[in-house]
Scaffold this motif. Structure first.
Motif, PDB file in Angstrom:
ATOM      1  N   ASN A   1       0.830  -1.217   0.000  1.00 40.62           N
ATOM      2  CA  ASN A   1       0.000   0.000   0.000  1.00 40.62           C
ATOM      3  C   ASN A   1       0.857   1.256   0.000  1.00 40.62           C
ATOM      4  N   ALA A   2       0.537   2.190  -0.895  1.00 37.49           N
ATOM      5  CA  ALA A   2       1.246   3.462  -0.905  1.00 37.49           C
ATOM      6  C   ALA A   2       0.700   4.389   0.166  1.00 37.49           C
ATOM      7  N   GLY A   3      -0.534   4.122   0.656  1.00 36.60           N
ATOM      8  CA  GLY A   3      -1.141   4.996   1.652  1.00 36.60           C
ATOM      9  C   GLY A   3      -1.755   6.214   0.981  1.00 36.60           C
ATOM     10  N   VAL A   4      -1.449   7.390   1.521  1.00 36.72           N
ATOM     11  CA  VAL A   4      -1.933   8.655   0.961  1.00 36.72           C
ATOM     12  C   VAL A   4      -0.776   9.329   0.224  1.00 36.72           C
ATOM     13  N   THR A   5      -0.984   9.613  -1.044  1.00 34.79           N
ATOM     14  CA  THR A   5       0.046  10.271  -1.835  1.00 34.79           C
ATOM     15  C   THR A   5      -0.427  11.658  -2.252  1.00 34.79           C
ATOM     16  N   GLN A   6       0.518  12.588  -2.335  1.00 40.30           N
ATOM     17  CA  GLN A   6       0.213  13.960  -2.724  1.00 40.30           C
ATOM     18  C   GLN A   6       1.220  14.431  -3.757  1.00 40.30           C
ATOM     19  N   THR A   7       0.734  15.156  -4.740  1.00 39.96           N
ATOM     20  CA  THR A   7       1.605  15.802  -5.717  1.00 39.96           C
ATOM     21  C   THR A   7       1.083  17.194  -6.006  1.00 39.96           C
ATOM     22  N   PRO A   8       1.967  18.169  -6.287  1.00 44.58           N
ATOM     23  CA  PRO A   8       3.432  18.075  -6.197  1.00 44.58           C
ATOM     24  C   PRO A   8       3.902  18.184  -4.756  1.00 44.58           C
ATOM     25  N   LYS A   9       5.187  18.038  -4.535  1.00 42.29           N
ATOM     26  CA  LYS A   9       5.756  18.216  -3.198  1.00 42.29           C
ATOM     27  C   LYS A   9       5.956  19.696  -2.885  1.00 42.29           C
ATOM     28  N   PHE A  10       6.274  20.452  -3.915  1.00 42.85           N
ATOM     29  CA  PHE A  10       6.548  21.883  -3.739  1.00 42.85           C
ATOM     30  C   PHE A  10       6.165  22.621  -5.012  1.00 42.85           C
ATOM     31  N   ARG A  11       5.603  23.816  -4.818  1.00 37.85           N
ATOM     32  CA  ARG A  11       5.194  24.599  -5.981  1.00 37.85           C
ATOM     33  C   ARG A  11       5.264  26.078  -5.630  1.00 37.85           C
ATOM     34  N   ILE A  12       5.744  26.866  -6.600  1.00 40.19           N
ATOM     35  CA  ILE A  12       5.706  28.319  -6.476  1.00 40.19           C
ATOM     36  C   ILE A  12       4.678  28.849  -7.470  1.00 40.19           C
ATOM     37  N   LEU A  13       3.759  29.650  -7.002  1.00 41.46           N
ATOM     38  CA  LEU A  13       2.733  30.251  -7.852  1.00 41.46           C
ATOM     39  C   LEU A  13       2.848  31.768  -7.828  1.00 41.46           C
ATOM     40  N   LYS A  14       2.478  32.365  -8.917  1.00 45.07           N
ATOM     41  CA  LYS A  14       2.358  33.814  -8.932  1.00 45.07           C
ATOM     42  C   LYS A  14       0.938  34.190  -8.518  1.00 45.07           C
ATOM     43  N   ILE A  15       0.799  35.367  -7.938  1.00 41.84           N
ATOM     44  CA  ILE A  15      -0.521  35.856  -7.542  1.00 41.84           C
ATOM     45  C   ILE A  15      -1.459  35.811  -8.738  1.00 41.84           C
ATOM     46  N   GLY A  16      -2.650  35.259  -8.528  1.00 45.79           N
ATOM     47  CA  GLY A  16      -3.645  35.191  -9.584  1.00 45.79           C
ATOM     48  C   GLY A  16      -3.643  33.899 -10.380  1.00 45.79           C
ATOM     49  N   SER A  18      -3.714  29.742 -10.951  1.00 45.58           N
ATOM     50  CA  SER A  18      -4.511  28.660 -10.382  1.00 45.58           C
ATOM     51  C   SER A  18      -3.727  27.362 -10.446  1.00 45.58           C
ATOM     52  N   MET A  19      -4.092  26.431  -9.596  1.00 47.11           N
ATOM     53  CA  MET A  19      -3.456  25.116  -9.634  1.00 47.11           C
ATOM     54  C   MET A  19      -4.315  24.096  -8.893  1.00 47.11           C
ATOM     55  N   THR A  20      -4.023  22.836  -9.157  1.00 50.22           N
ATOM     56  CA  THR A  20      -4.710  21.741  -8.480  1.00 50.22           C
ATOM     57  C   THR A  20      -3.696  20.908  -7.716  1.00 50.22           C
ATOM     58  N   LEU A  21      -3.962  20.723  -6.435  1.00 51.98           N
ATOM     59  CA  LEU A  21      -3.168  19.824  -5.618  1.00 51.98           C
ATOM     60  C   LEU A  21      -3.821  18.444  -5.666  1.00 51.98           C
ATOM     61  N   GLN A  22      -3.021  17.449  -6.001  1.00 55.89           N
ATOM     62  CA  GLN A  22      -3.566  16.108  -6.153  1.00 55.89           C
ATOM     63  C   GLN A  22      -3.397  15.302  -4.869  1.00 55.89           C
ATOM     64  N   CYS A  23      -4.383  14.473  -4.591  1.00 62.67           N
ATOM     65  CA  CYS A  23      -4.340  13.571  -3.437  1.00 62.67           C
ATOM     66  C   CYS A  23      -4.999  12.267  -3.828  1.00 62.67           C
ATOM     67  N   ALA A  24      -4.348  11.163  -3.485  1.00 57.09           N
ATOM     68  CA  ALA A  24      -4.921   9.843  -3.760  1.00 57.09           C
ATOM     69  C   ALA A  24      -4.624   8.915  -2.596  1.00 57.09           C
ATOM     70  N   GLN A  25      -5.562   7.995  -2.339  1.00 57.73           N
ATOM     71  CA  GLN A  25      -5.340   6.987  -1.297  1.00 57.73           C
ATOM     72  C   GLN A  25      -5.770   5.629  -1.841  1.00 57.73           C
TER      73      GLN A  25
END
Lengths: 115, 111
Positions: A1-16, A18-25
């Motif tokens: 089992n991988a358990g709970v995984t998240q991507t990305p580990k690190f991200r820099i965004l500019k103001i304004g 958009s992005m999606t944080l992924q999560c899977a279990q």
């Protein structure tokens, strides 16, 4: 089992931006959660889901959106990123039991910096 | 509204110096109280669940106890590898069953 995984580990965004944080279990858990953690402030609940197709707001939902189309995945969407959304984001899952005491399993986190 | 207060915010110990962390809570009926350990840069990791006053659970150098108003995490003869942030969360018996977290206690154990 991988358990709970998240991507990305690190991200820099500019103001304004958009992005999606992924999560899977892969534990077939019915409950899933998104938290943010700021230094010294503990975990703040953003959104949670009690099953596929069902989501609800937590303590700090403004500026975020979620969807839960499958049991396994629970993505967090940031629209129009703001510096106040700079934080570490944790996804968690649990299996709700009738008797209570559902342990939460956490992912490794996504560190987000909004400049 | 459910409330969880952890104290102290930070604790520095010498290796072998036993101490206790406190978690005070206000909840309308306790379904469960959880202790987690969080290492820097990682997600919280489950330690214990306590359900009713008087209950105790142990794991290596850690022992968690529960009363009707608070829980203690006792650390006996700590080692540097016990350094971490310890989080407490409570789950109420009514409503959505979503746990409420305290802000945590940052523990540093010096060799």
């Amino acid at each position: 089992n991988a358990g709970v995984t998240q991507t990305p580990k690190f991200r820099i965004l500019k103001i304004g931006q958009s992005m999606t944080l992924q999560c899977a279990q892969d534990m077939n858990h019915n409950y899933m959660y998104w938290y943010r953690q700021d230094p010294g402030m503990g975990l703040k609940l953003i959104y949670y889901s009690v099953g596929a197709g069902i989501t609800d707001k937590g303590e700090v939902p403004n500026g975020y959106n979620v969807s839960r189309s499958t049991t396994e995945d629970f993505p967090l969407r940031l629209e129009l990123a703001a510096p106040s959304q700079t934080s570490v984001y944790f996804c968690a899952s649990s299996y709700a039991l009738a008797g209570g005491g559902e342990t939460q399993y956490f992912g490794p986190g996504t560190r987000l910096l909004v400049l | 509204e459910d409330q969880v207060t952890q104290s102290p915010e930070a604790l520095r110990l010498q290796e072998g110096e036993s101490s206790s962390l406190n978690c005070s809570y206000t909840v309308s009926g306790l379904r469960g109280l959880f202790w987690y350990r969080q290492d820097p840069g990682k997600g919280p990791e489950f330690l214990f669940t306590l359900y009713s006053a008087g209950e105790e659970k142990e794991k290596e150098r850690l022992k968690a106890t529960l009363t009707k108003k608070e829980s203690f995490l006792h650390i006996t003869a700590p080692k540097p590898e016990d350094s971490a942030t310890y989080l407490c969360a409570v789950q109420a018996s009514g409503g959505s069953y979503i746990p409420t977290f305290g802000r945590g206690t940052s523990l540093i154990v010096h060799p």
